[in-house]
Write a protein that holds these residues in place. Structure first.
Motif, PDB file in Angstrom:
ATOM      1  N   CYS A  68      45.451  56.001  54.076  1.00  0.00           N
ATOM      2  CA  CYS A  68      44.123  55.980  53.460  1.00  0.00           C
ATOM      3  C   CYS A  68      43.462  57.333  53.677  1.00  0.00           C
ATOM      4  CB  CYS A  68      43.287  54.872  54.080  1.00  0.00           C
ATOM      5  SG  CYS A  68      41.538  54.959  53.650  1.00  0.00           S
ATOM      6  N   CYS A  71      40.503  56.588  56.561  1.00  0.00           N
ATOM      7  CA  CYS A  71      40.767  56.046  57.905  1.00  0.00           C
ATOM      8  C   CYS A  71      42.212  56.233  58.351  1.00  0.00           C
ATOM      9  CB  CYS A  71      40.388  54.573  57.963  1.00  0.00           C
ATOM     10  SG  CYS A  71      41.532  53.508  57.059  1.00  0.00           S
ATOM     11  N   CYS A 131      42.133  52.433  51.430  1.00  0.00           N
ATOM     12  CA  CYS A 131      42.511  51.071  51.807  1.00  0.00           C
ATOM     13  C   CYS A 131      41.524  50.099  51.174  1.00  0.00           C
ATOM     14  CB  CYS A 131      42.524  50.922  53.323  1.00  0.00           C
ATOM     15  SG  CYS A 131      40.926  51.160  54.095  1.00  0.00           S
ATOM     16  N   CYS A 135      35.801  51.633  52.498  1.00  0.00           N
ATOM     17  CA  CYS A 135      36.355  52.065  53.788  1.00  0.00           C
ATOM     18  C   CYS A 135      35.338  52.951  54.515  1.00  0.00           C
ATOM     19  CB  CYS A 135      37.658  52.820  53.579  1.00  0.00           C
ATOM     20  SG  CYS A 135      38.299  53.584  55.077  1.00  0.00           S
ATOM     21  N   ASN A 147      36.305  50.665  60.508  1.00  0.00           N
ATOM     22  CA  ASN A 147      36.480  49.379  59.834  1.00  0.00           C
ATOM     23  C   ASN A 147      36.768  48.282  60.848  1.00  0.00           C
ATOM     24  OD1 ASN A 147      36.419  50.523  57.137  1.00  0.00           O
ATOM     25  ND2 ASN A 147      38.437  51.350  57.606  1.00  0.00           N
TER      26      ASN A 147
HETATM   27 ZN   LIG Z   1      40.595  53.310  54.924  1.00  0.00          ZN
END
Ligand SMILES: [Zn+2]
Ligand SMILES: [Zn+2]
Length: 175
Positions: A68, A71, A131, A135, A147
Protein backbone atom coordinates in the motif's frame (compact mmCIF):
# COMPACT_ATOMS: atom_id res chain seq x y z
CA UNK A 1 8.11 -21.67 -20.82
CA UNK A 2 9.69 -21.51 -24.27
CA UNK A 3 7.53 -22.30 -27.29
CA UNK A 4 9.25 -22.96 -30.57
CA UNK A 5 7.24 -21.38 -33.37
CA UNK A 6 8.94 -23.01 -36.34
CA UNK A 7 6.60 -26.01 -36.36
CA UNK A 8 3.49 -23.84 -36.20
CA UNK A 9 4.89 -21.81 -39.09
CA UNK A 10 5.52 -24.86 -41.25
CA UNK A 11 1.88 -24.97 -42.41
CA UNK A 12 -0.23 -21.97 -43.39
CA UNK A 13 -3.37 -21.59 -41.34
CA UNK A 14 -1.99 -23.59 -38.44
CA UNK A 15 -3.63 -22.66 -35.16
CA UNK A 16 -2.37 -23.97 -31.88
CA UNK A 17 -3.86 -23.62 -28.42
CA UNK A 18 -1.39 -23.86 -25.59
CA UNK A 19 -1.88 -23.58 -21.85
CA UNK A 20 1.46 -22.29 -20.75
CA UNK A 21 2.38 -22.12 -17.07
CA UNK A 22 3.81 -18.88 -15.70
CA UNK A 23 7.20 -19.87 -14.37
CA UNK A 24 8.06 -16.46 -12.92
CA UNK A 25 8.25 -16.61 -9.12
CA UNK A 26 7.83 -12.89 -8.69
CA UNK A 27 7.65 -9.71 -10.69
CA UNK A 28 10.76 -7.55 -10.37
CA UNK A 29 10.76 -3.90 -11.24
CA UNK A 30 13.37 -1.25 -10.43
CA UNK A 31 15.01 -3.61 -7.96
CA UNK A 32 11.80 -4.28 -6.05
CA UNK A 33 10.34 -7.78 -5.96
CA UNK A 34 6.58 -8.32 -5.93
CA UNK A 35 5.62 -11.94 -5.19
CA UNK A 36 2.71 -13.60 -6.95
CA UNK A 37 -0.32 -14.26 -4.77
CA UNK A 38 -1.90 -16.39 -7.47
CA UNK A 39 -1.40 -17.12 -11.13
CA UNK A 40 -3.28 -18.97 -13.82
CA UNK A 41 -2.03 -20.59 -16.96
CA UNK A 42 -1.58 -18.35 -19.95
CA UNK A 43 -4.21 -19.39 -22.49
CA UNK A 44 -2.39 -18.89 -25.73
CA UNK A 45 -3.67 -19.10 -29.26
CA UNK A 46 -0.91 -18.96 -31.83
CA UNK A 47 -1.99 -18.65 -35.45
CA UNK A 48 0.15 -18.84 -38.53
CA UNK A 49 -1.55 -16.40 -40.88
CA UNK A 50 0.69 -17.46 -43.75
CA UNK A 51 3.63 -15.64 -45.27
CA UNK A 52 5.52 -16.16 -41.98
CA UNK A 53 3.17 -13.86 -40.12
CA UNK A 54 2.18 -15.09 -36.68
CA UNK A 55 -0.57 -13.81 -34.44
CA UNK A 56 -0.33 -14.43 -30.72
CA UNK A 57 -3.41 -14.02 -28.57
CA UNK A 58 -3.50 -14.80 -24.91
CA UNK A 59 -5.24 -14.36 -21.61
CA UNK A 60 -4.02 -14.73 -18.08
CA UNK A 61 -5.31 -13.83 -14.65
CA UNK A 62 -2.84 -13.30 -11.87
CA UNK A 63 -2.33 -11.29 -8.73
CA UNK A 64 0.69 -9.72 -7.11
CA UNK A 65 1.30 -8.55 -3.56
CA UNK A 66 2.03 -4.83 -3.82
CA UNK A 67 2.62 -2.63 -0.76
CA UNK A 68 0.00 0.00 0.00
CA UNK A 69 1.24 3.44 -0.95
CA UNK A 70 0.49 4.84 2.52
CA UNK A 71 0.84 2.04 5.11
CA UNK A 72 3.06 -0.46 3.22
CA UNK A 73 0.72 -3.39 4.01
CA UNK A 74 0.76 -5.85 1.12
CA UNK A 75 -2.32 -5.63 -1.08
CA UNK A 76 -3.37 -8.42 -3.43
CA UNK A 77 -3.64 -6.66 -6.79
CA UNK A 78 -5.27 -8.44 -9.73
CA UNK A 79 -4.15 -8.33 -13.33
CA UNK A 80 -6.38 -9.42 -16.17
CA UNK A 81 -3.92 -9.73 -19.00
CA UNK A 82 -5.07 -9.64 -22.60
CA UNK A 83 -2.29 -10.32 -25.02
CA UNK A 84 -2.39 -9.52 -28.72
CA UNK A 85 0.83 -9.51 -30.69
CA UNK A 86 1.47 -9.72 -34.41
CA UNK A 87 4.85 -10.97 -35.50
CA UNK A 88 6.32 -10.94 -38.96
CA UNK A 89 9.12 -13.42 -39.53
CA UNK A 90 9.48 -12.65 -43.21
CA UNK A 91 13.04 -13.19 -44.25
CA UNK A 92 15.20 -10.52 -45.81
CA UNK A 93 13.28 -7.57 -44.51
CA UNK A 94 15.31 -5.01 -42.59
CA UNK A 95 12.17 -3.73 -40.95
CA UNK A 96 11.31 -7.06 -39.44
CA UNK A 97 14.84 -7.57 -38.06
CA UNK A 98 14.67 -4.16 -36.43
CA UNK A 99 11.17 -4.84 -35.15
CA UNK A 100 12.00 -8.28 -33.76
CA UNK A 101 15.09 -6.89 -32.10
CA UNK A 102 12.80 -4.78 -29.98
CA UNK A 103 10.62 -7.79 -29.28
CA UNK A 104 12.57 -9.13 -26.35
CA UNK A 105 10.38 -12.21 -25.83
CA UNK A 106 11.31 -13.62 -29.25
CA UNK A 107 14.70 -15.22 -29.73
CA UNK A 108 15.05 -16.69 -33.19
CA UNK A 109 11.83 -18.71 -33.42
CA UNK A 110 11.53 -19.22 -29.68
CA UNK A 111 8.73 -17.48 -27.83
CA UNK A 112 9.48 -16.83 -24.15
CA UNK A 113 6.08 -16.90 -22.44
CA UNK A 114 7.39 -15.53 -19.15
CA UNK A 115 8.93 -12.49 -20.81
CA UNK A 116 5.71 -11.93 -22.74
CA UNK A 117 3.77 -12.01 -19.45
CA UNK A 118 6.37 -9.78 -17.78
CA UNK A 119 5.91 -7.12 -20.49
CA UNK A 120 2.14 -7.19 -20.09
CA UNK A 121 2.32 -6.79 -16.30
CA UNK A 122 4.73 -3.88 -16.78
CA UNK A 123 2.19 -2.12 -19.02
CA UNK A 124 -0.65 -2.70 -16.55
CA UNK A 125 1.33 -2.02 -13.37
CA UNK A 126 -0.57 0.55 -11.25
CA UNK A 127 1.02 3.88 -10.33
CA UNK A 128 -0.38 3.66 -6.83
CA UNK A 129 -1.95 0.90 -4.74
CA UNK A 130 -4.03 1.61 -1.65
CA UNK A 131 -5.26 -1.03 0.83
CA UNK A 132 -8.30 1.21 1.31
CA UNK A 133 -9.33 4.63 0.03
CA UNK A 134 -9.37 5.76 3.67
CA UNK A 135 -6.03 4.25 4.63
CA UNK A 136 -4.58 6.33 7.46
CA UNK A 137 -0.99 5.42 6.63
CA UNK A 138 1.83 5.10 9.13
CA UNK A 139 2.96 7.53 11.78
CA UNK A 140 5.94 9.46 10.44
CA UNK A 141 7.54 9.52 13.88
CA UNK A 142 7.22 5.98 15.29
CA UNK A 143 6.10 3.97 12.26
CA UNK A 144 2.88 2.67 13.83
CA UNK A 145 0.30 1.50 11.29
CA UNK A 146 -2.46 3.98 12.11
CA UNK A 147 -5.14 1.66 10.65
CA UNK A 148 -4.38 -0.87 13.39
CA UNK A 149 -3.61 1.29 16.41
CA UNK A 150 -2.91 4.85 17.35
CA UNK A 151 0.11 6.46 18.95
CA UNK A 152 0.78 9.54 21.02
CA UNK A 153 3.36 11.10 18.75
CA UNK A 154 3.17 14.79 18.12
CA UNK A 155 3.06 14.65 14.34
CA UNK A 156 3.28 18.41 14.01
CA UNK A 157 6.92 18.25 15.16
CA UNK A 158 7.98 16.33 12.06
CA UNK A 159 6.21 18.70 9.71
CA UNK A 160 8.95 20.93 8.22
CA UNK A 161 6.48 23.75 7.61
CA UNK A 162 5.70 23.84 11.32
CA UNK A 163 9.36 23.90 12.32
CA UNK A 164 9.92 26.94 10.10
CA UNK A 165 7.14 28.76 11.94
CA UNK A 166 8.64 27.66 15.27
CA UNK A 167 12.06 28.98 14.22
CA UNK A 168 10.56 32.36 13.36
CA UNK A 169 8.81 32.36 16.72
CA UNK A 170 12.05 31.53 18.56
CA UNK A 171 13.95 34.23 16.69
CA UNK A 172 11.40 36.77 17.86
CA UNK A 173 11.91 35.68 21.43
CA UNK A 174 15.69 36.13 21.17
CA UNK A 175 15.36 39.76 20.02
ZN1 LIG B 1 -2.79 1.22 3.52
ZN1 LIG C 1 3.68 7.62 16.32
Amino acid sequence: MIINLSEIMSVKGNIEHIQAPIELESFCMEGIEYPFASKSFVDLTISHLGDRKVKIEGEAKLSLLIPCNRCLEKVETWFDLKILQNLDFKQGSDDRIEELDETNYINGYDLDVDLLVYNEILIDFPMKVLCDEDCKGICKVCGTNLNKSSCNCDNTVSDPRMSVIRDIFNNFKEV
